[in-house]
Design a protein around this motif. Structure first.
Motif, mmCIF file in Angstrom:
data_model
loop_
_atom_site.group_PDB
_atom_site.id
_atom_site.type_symbol
_atom_site.label_atom_id
_atom_site.label_comp_id
_atom_site.label_asym_id
_atom_site.label_seq_id
_atom_site.Cartn_x
_atom_site.Cartn_y
_atom_site.Cartn_z
ATOM 1 N N ASP A 18 -37.339 -45.079 -5.573
ATOM 2 C CA ASP A 18 -37.673 -46.342 -4.926
ATOM 3 C C ASP A 18 -36.428 -46.842 -4.207
ATOM 4 O O ASP A 18 -35.322 -46.746 -4.747
ATOM 5 C CB ASP A 18 -38.103 -47.388 -5.963
ATOM 6 N N LEU A 19 -36.618 -47.349 -3.001
ATOM 7 C CA LEU A 19 -35.462 -47.808 -2.233
ATOM 8 C C LEU A 19 -35.417 -49.331 -2.222
ATOM 9 O O LEU A 19 -36.445 -49.988 -2.100
ATOM 10 C CB LEU A 19 -35.542 -47.307 -0.790
ATOM 11 N N ALA A 20 -34.220 -49.888 -2.358
ATOM 12 C CA ALA A 20 -34.070 -51.345 -2.286
ATOM 13 C C ALA A 20 -32.841 -51.667 -1.454
ATOM 14 O O ALA A 20 -31.766 -51.119 -1.679
ATOM 15 C CB ALA A 20 -33.935 -51.924 -3.686
ATOM 16 N N PHE A 21 -33.027 -52.540 -0.467
ATOM 17 C CA PHE A 21 -31.923 -52.929 0.412
ATOM 18 C C PHE A 21 -31.785 -54.438 0.389
ATOM 19 O O PHE A 21 -32.783 -55.153 0.337
ATOM 20 C CB PHE A 21 -32.199 -52.484 1.847
ATOM 21 N N LEU A 22 -30.558 -54.904 0.426
ATOM 22 C CA LEU A 22 -30.341 -56.333 0.596
ATOM 23 C C LEU A 22 -29.520 -56.511 1.867
ATOM 24 O O LEU A 22 -28.405 -55.998 1.968
ATOM 25 C CB LEU A 22 -29.595 -56.927 -0.594
ATOM 26 N N VAL A 23 -30.121 -57.198 2.841
ATOM 27 C CA VAL A 23 -29.424 -57.423 4.102
ATOM 28 C C VAL A 23 -28.898 -58.843 4.079
ATOM 29 O O VAL A 23 -29.663 -59.796 3.933
ATOM 30 C CB VAL A 23 -30.378 -57.228 5.296
ATOM 31 N N SER A 24 -27.574 -58.998 4.171
ATOM 32 C CA SER A 24 -27.022 -60.349 4.107
ATOM 33 C C SER A 24 -26.059 -60.597 5.254
ATOM 34 O O SER A 24 -25.321 -59.697 5.658
ATOM 35 C CB SER A 24 -26.312 -60.557 2.769
ATOM 36 N N ASP A 25 -26.102 -61.808 5.766
ATOM 37 C CA ASP A 25 -25.126 -62.308 6.750
ATOM 38 C C ASP A 25 -24.842 -61.314 7.875
ATOM 39 O O ASP A 25 -23.689 -61.090 8.227
ATOM 40 C CB ASP A 25 -23.810 -62.651 6.047
ATOM 41 N N SER A 26 -25.881 -60.706 8.415
ATOM 42 C CA SER A 26 -25.646 -59.726 9.466
ATOM 43 C C SER A 26 -25.847 -60.348 10.832
ATOM 44 O O SER A 26 -26.816 -61.076 11.048
ATOM 45 C CB SER A 26 -26.593 -58.534 9.305
#
Lengths: 479, 346
Positions: free
Chosen positions: A137-145
């Motif tokens: 399972d893939l999990a990404f956290l995209v922050s302040d981009s």
């Protein structure tokens, strides 16, 4: 009246007539036909009973059919098979050395910030993993981009899920968006400056914790943390790390350098073993201070995993470590479940992944580094390097121009003298060709099919071939 | 002949034979009880690949008016023993059920099996009932490690057993928390399995204070000479004292300070002592340690990493260690001395 003997026992005691219940009364024998029928019924029942038991022994699930049919369904436990109720025995998700055979699920976590340029590289790696993709399972956290990280990410993920090859798409995929108000810029010089380290790492830790707590499910057995800017890593890395069956395990991380900088360099200095000096240093520091490795400000004299690498060493050699680097961590999910996380505060004078290693050790989990199993981090030139490289480029161009001029001069001189000889050679060739053409009958040219179109050669299609070659090289170096 | 041999044999033999046969049948027919939760089957590769899920966690807020903002709450309970009163009280909470998730973690062993089957029954009843009365989601977990000490009242409170017991409790709480905290949850209510009486508006009342960590005062009802009285129960909510801090300074790395033991006089100011019979339920007080019998936490505190340390953290463990960790992360825990919840009386 004659004395009744029917009610007398052999000891001579005689009952009065008041009691009519008596075992000694005469009863007529059953009719032979009736008895025969009863025997038949008894026999049939016995056969049914025995066959039912044999069936039950061979097929235990037969009871689910048998019990309701004889009205004993209450014996069966009511299974809570409702859409909004989930039940898990965490004992089933402990992790083993050969998880891919037991269908153990991995949660792959990648925190992202302004990572658009590195995403294609990361997705090449994603396609290549040999661990069964449907178990990841893939999990990404995209922050302040500020760039198009999120859009590129979602597009690439949708593409990978729609791949016609059933071995490519992954399990559940979650993309979390959360901004923490990052103040520090993400370029290399700023990122690795000493002053920025403590607060930067606390923010990184926060991002990792948010990602993990939102994505971890009861059925995950492993958690794999992977940075997107890994240049080359074996496609079998998940199995390679898992085989050691440790609670937390990291490979060695180096990076390639241009030749003028020495060719290669240890990259991740966060994987280390604790030293007396460092412990003494930690005691003198303020509660909120964070010791960061790899800076002259704190001389800790710790043995670093990175410096212990032997390119020809056994890749399975293990080393106990206390701090871990975050480029590529494989950990059992139970480590995170029991509360180990990436401290966003100073935990025993460390934060983020180093604090994670410390906390895992505090909870008596095994934390292991592999000094001779190496993956390669992307080389991003720092501002100094870039300046240096520009100068080198200028010099190179100058030298090239000079060489070209010299070459032309030489050619011009030669050409004047060799004209006739050339003409003569050409004529000779033409005559020869003519002779051959007369002899040879035209043959159909057979095209070569197959050869090295093995599965590996196909895996990274559409990627840079240089990358592919590099990956193969690393692999051969490791095994 | 079957009929003749039956008639001749002693009735006692017949009864015994019948019992044997029935016992054998029961044994062979009853499903395997040692594994009441079946292993989840991993999805086959042939299944259609799941779509990409996106979660916007920037918009997730935990505010003073949670119902009007449709904020999701998860109620977490480590359940070693099932009390009917606990369940009855839980069902009385009037926070909209479609916004409430439940999470349970149950220890291994026989007692755990018993608690599990009771829980399964009541959950089944509620979740198959009226749609309006169903909880949004219920997750039941089985612990993956053994709890060290038997859970009877006398052993449980022995000073020597406390550290191991509370370390196991911390691990159970963390396992539960980090397995079920989904990205849409705004609040986490920790409610122990032996809390049998709370105001039905517990969640709204605690949330209305808009604090990162908030804890009511936990008391116990008892009868003395036929008169119903109350007495303090949970001593883990306190304000730090200089004596306790000094004591911590002289302690070994792995020692812990515990509250409520004569051997260890900390002189901390306990929240139970601040209770005033006719005081306002809205009174707040800043705390340094919190108890976990009933505890409302904004999910972001847990997401930042505040968990229940199963090891001595600043010489504190479990919920008290949690309060310290929350403070290290910049969150101040609060207590409500006059807002009471009641613990089961054993």
């Amino acid at each position: 009246m004659p004395v009744k003997h029917a009610h007398a026992y052999s000891n001579g005691h005689v009952y009065g007539n008041t009691f009519s219940i008596s075992p000694h009364r005469f009863q007529p024998r059953a009719q032979p036909a009736l008895r025969w029928r009863r025997q038949l019924v008894v026999r049939i029942l016995a056969i049914a009973f025995v066959s039912a038991i044999i069936l039950l022994m061979i097929f235990p699930s037969f009871r689910y059919f048998l019990l309701p049919s004889i009205g004993l369904s209450s014996l069966l436990r009511t299974t809570l098979d409702l859409p909004n109720v989930r039940q898990y025995d965490l004992g089933h998700f402990q992790g083993s050395a050969r998880g891919w055979e037991r269908g153990e699920r991995i949660l792959l976590c990648a925190p992202l910030r302004d990572a658009e340029t590195n995403l294609p590289l990361f997705f090449d790696h994603l396609r290549n993993f040999t661990y069964p993709h449907h178990l990841i399972d893939l999990a990404f956290l995209v922050s302040d981009s500020k760039d198009r990280t999120l859009l590129t990410l979602v597009e690439s993920l949708e593409k990978i899920q729609a791949d016609p090859n059933p071995a490519i798409p992954y399990g559940e995929i979650s993309v979390f968006e959360k901004d923490f108000g990052q103040k520090v810029q993400q370029d290399v010089t700023n990122r690795h400056g000493f002053a920025a380290q403590a607060s930067r790492r606390k923010l990184m830790a926060q991002a990792r914790n948010w990602l993990l707590s939102a994505a971890l499910q009861p059925y995950h057995t492993w958690v794999y943390w992977r940075d997107v800017d890994v240049l080359t890593a074996p496609a079998t890395i998940l199995e390679d790390l898992m085989r050691h069956n440790k609670d937390v395990i990291v490979p060695n991380v180096w990076r390639p350098l241009p030749d003028w900088l020495g060719g290669e360099q240890p990259y991740d200095l966060n994987s280390w073993q604790e030293s007396e000096t460092a412990l003494a240093l930690a005691d003198t520091l303020d509660e909120d201070a964070v010791i960061v490795e790899g800076y002259a400000e704190y001389a800790t004299w710790r043995p670093h995993l990175a410096y212990l690498r032997d390119p020809y060493g056994d890749p399975d050699v293990e080393m106990e470590i206390d701090g871990v680097g975050g480029v590529s961590i494989l950990a059992k999910a139970k480590v995170f479940r029991s509360g180990v996380h990436f401290p966003a505060f100073s935990f025993e004078k460390h934060a983020e992944t180093e604090g994670f290693g410390k906390m895992a050790k505090r909870m008596k989990f095994s934390v292991i580094g592999l000094p001779h199993y190496t993956i390669w981090h992307l080389y991003e030139p720092s501002a100094d390097d870039q300046q240096h490289m520009e100068e080198m480029e200028k010099e190179r161009k100058k030298a090239e121009a000079a060489a070209k001029a010299a070459e032309e001069e030489k050619k011009r001189l030669n050409d004047g003298w060799e004209l006739k000889k050339e003409q003569w050679e050409q004529d000779k060739k033409e005559i020869k060709n003519k002779a051959i053409q007369d002899q040879v009958v035209h043959k159909p040219d057979d095209k070569l099919v197959g050869g090295d179109t093995g599965p590996l050669a196909h895996v990274g299609e559409g990627s840079e071939t240089g990358q592919e070659e590099a990956a193969v090289n690393t692999r051969s170096e490791i095994f | 002949m079957a009929s003749r041999s039956l008639r001749r044999s002693n009735p006692i033999t017949l009864v015994l034979a019948l019992m044997l046969v029935l016992g054998f049948m029961l044994f062979i027919l009853t499903p395997d009880k040692s594994d009441p939760i079946p292993k989840t089957v991993t999805p086959a590769r042939s299944r259609k690949p799941p779509a990409v899920q996106r979660y916007h966690m920037n918009t997730l807020k935990a505010t003073a008016s949670p119902i009007s903002n449709q904020e999701k709450v998860i109620i977490l309970t480590p359940l070693a023993k099932f009390y009917d009163e606990y369940w009855t009280n839980l069902l009385k909470l009037n926070y909209p059920r479609e916004l409430v998730e439940l999470g349970f973690i149950i220890p291994k062993g026989r007692e755990g099996n018993l608690a599990l089957s009771k829980l399964q029954d009541v959950v089944h009843k509620v979740q198959t009932g009226k749609k309006k009365d169903q909880f949004a989601k219920v997750t039941i977990l089985r612990q993956d490690f053994d709890s060290p000490v038997p859970q009877n009242e006398k052993d449980r409170h022995a000073l020597s057993a406390q550290k191991a017991r509370r370390a196991a409790m911390s691990k159970a709480r963390n396992s539960l928390l980090f397995s079920v905290l989904r990205p849409d949850i705004a609040w986490v209510l920790w409610l122990d399995a032996d809390i049998i009486e709370t105001p039905p508006t517990l969640i709204q009342d605690l949330a209305s204070h808009d604090k990162a960590v908030i804890v009511p005062n936990c008391f116990q009802r008892y009868k003395e000479g036929g008169v119903s009285k109350i007495r303090p129960y949970d001593y883990n909510s306190w304000h730090d004292s200089n004596d306790a801090l000094k004591m911590a300074g002289t302690m070994g790395k792995d020692d812990i300070i515990l509250e409520g033991y004569r051997e260890m006089a900390t002189w901390r100011l306990l929240m139970t002592g601040e209770y005033k019979e006719h005081g306002s339920v809205h009174d707040e007080t800043k705390l340094d340690g919190v108890g976990g019998t009933a505890l409302l936490v904004k999910a972001e505190v847990h997401r930042d990493g505040a968990m229940f340390p199963p090891f001595p953290f600043y010489h504190l463990i479990e919920t008290e260690g949690f309060a310290k960790m929350a403070r290290r992360l910049g969150y101040q825990p609060y207590g409500l001395p006059n807002y009471l919840v009641y613990h089961y009386n054993e």
